[in-house]
Motif scaffolding. Sequence first.
Motif, short mmCIF file in Angstrom:
data_model
loop_
_atom_site.label_atom_id
_atom_site.label_comp_id
_atom_site.label_asym_id
_atom_site.label_seq_id
_atom_site.Cartn_x
_atom_site.Cartn_y
_atom_site.Cartn_z
N ASP A 23 12.10 19.57 -6.62
CA ASP A 23 12.81 18.29 -6.62
C ASP A 23 12.24 17.31 -5.60
O ASP A 23 12.65 16.16 -5.54
N ILE A 24 11.30 17.75 -4.78
CA ILE A 24 10.69 16.90 -3.77
C ILE A 24 9.32 16.45 -4.29
O ILE A 24 8.51 17.27 -4.68
N TYR A 25 9.10 15.14 -4.29
CA TYR A 25 7.83 14.61 -4.76
C TYR A 25 7.03 14.08 -3.59
O TYR A 25 7.55 13.40 -2.71
N HIS A 26 5.76 14.40 -3.58
CA HIS A 26 4.85 13.96 -2.52
C HIS A 26 3.74 13.19 -3.21
O HIS A 26 2.99 13.75 -4.00
N SER A 27 3.64 11.91 -2.94
CA SER A 27 2.65 11.06 -3.59
C SER A 27 1.56 10.67 -2.61
O SER A 27 1.84 10.38 -1.44
N ILE A 28 0.34 10.67 -3.11
CA ILE A 28 -0.82 10.21 -2.35
C ILE A 28 -1.56 9.22 -3.22
O ILE A 28 -1.83 9.49 -4.38
N ALA A 29 -1.89 8.07 -2.65
CA ALA A 29 -2.66 7.05 -3.37
C ALA A 29 -3.97 6.83 -2.64
O ALA A 29 -4.03 6.85 -1.41
N TYR A 30 -5.02 6.63 -3.40
CA TYR A 30 -6.32 6.28 -2.85
C TYR A 30 -6.61 4.85 -3.28
O TYR A 30 -6.56 4.53 -4.47
N VAL A 31 -6.91 3.98 -2.31
CA VAL A 31 -7.03 2.55 -2.58
C VAL A 31 -8.33 2.01 -1.99
O VAL A 31 -8.61 2.22 -0.80
N PRO A 32 -9.12 1.29 -2.80
CA PRO A 32 -10.30 0.61 -2.25
C PRO A 32 -9.89 -0.76 -1.71
O PRO A 32 -9.24 -1.55 -2.39
N LYS A 33 -10.22 -1.03 -0.46
CA LYS A 33 -9.87 -2.32 0.15
C LYS A 33 -10.88 -2.66 1.24
O LYS A 33 -11.14 -1.82 2.12
N ASN A 34 -11.45 -3.86 1.17
CA ASN A 34 -12.41 -4.34 2.18
C ASN A 34 -13.57 -3.37 2.37
O ASN A 34 -13.98 -3.07 3.49
N ASP A 35 -14.13 -2.86 1.27
CA ASP A 35 -15.28 -1.95 1.26
C ASP A 35 -15.01 -0.59 1.90
O ASP A 35 -15.94 0.12 2.27
N PHE A 36 -13.74 -0.22 2.05
CA PHE A 36 -13.39 1.10 2.54
C PHE A 36 -12.44 1.77 1.56
O PHE A 36 -11.72 1.11 0.83
N LEU A 37 -12.45 3.08 1.59
CA LEU A 37 -11.50 3.87 0.81
C LEU A 37 -10.38 4.30 1.74
O LEU A 37 -10.63 4.86 2.81
N TRP A 38 -9.15 4.02 1.33
CA TRP A 38 -7.97 4.34 2.13
C TRP A 38 -7.12 5.37 1.41
O TRP A 38 -7.02 5.36 0.18
N GLU A 39 -6.50 6.25 2.19
CA GLU A 39 -5.54 7.21 1.65
C GLU A 39 -4.15 6.80 2.14
O GLU A 39 -3.93 6.65 3.34
N ILE A 40 -3.24 6.61 1.19
CA ILE A 40 -1.85 6.32 1.52
C ILE A 40 -1.04 7.54 1.12
O ILE A 40 -0.89 7.84 -0.07
N ASP A 41 -0.58 8.27 2.11
CA ASP A 41 0.13 9.53 1.92
C ASP A 41 1.61 9.29 2.24
O ASP A 41 1.94 8.82 3.32
N GLY A 42 2.46 9.62 1.29
CA GLY A 42 3.89 9.40 1.47
C GLY A 42 4.51 10.16 2.63
O GLY A 42 5.61 9.84 3.06
N LEU A 43 3.81 11.15 3.16
CA LEU A 43 4.34 11.91 4.29
C LEU A 43 3.78 11.46 5.64
O LEU A 43 4.13 12.01 6.67
N GLN A 44 2.89 10.46 5.61
CA GLN A 44 2.29 9.96 6.85
C GLN A 44 2.86 8.59 7.20
O GLN A 44 3.37 7.88 6.34
#
Length: 83
Positions: A23-44
Motif C-alpha cells: 500500500d506504500i508507493y515510492h516514486s522516483i523520477a529522472y529529469v533532464p534539466k540544464n544539461d544535467f540528469l536529476w533524480e527526484i526521489d519521493g523519499l529524499q
Amino acid sequence: MTLAVKSLVEEVVDNDLEYVDSDIYHSIAYVPKNDFLWEIDGLQKRPEKLCSIGDNSWVESVKPYIEARMAESVLLSLIQLTQ
C-alpha cells in the motif's frame, strides 16, 4: 492482494529480502534539466544531480541508473519513460 502478488511476496520473504507494504508507493523520477540528469526521489528531501548529459540523449544517460535500481529490487516497476 492477488495470488500472484502474494506468491511474489512470499518468495521475497523466503529469500530474506525486506518486504515493503504494497500500500506504500515510492516514486522516483529522472529529469533532464540544464544539461544535467536529476533524480527526484519521493523519499529524499531534494533532487540529486546525477551526471552531465553532454552530447548523449538523456534517455541514454538515465539507462544505467534505471538498470541499477532494477538490480536492487524485484518489486520495481517502470511506469513511464517519455521524451
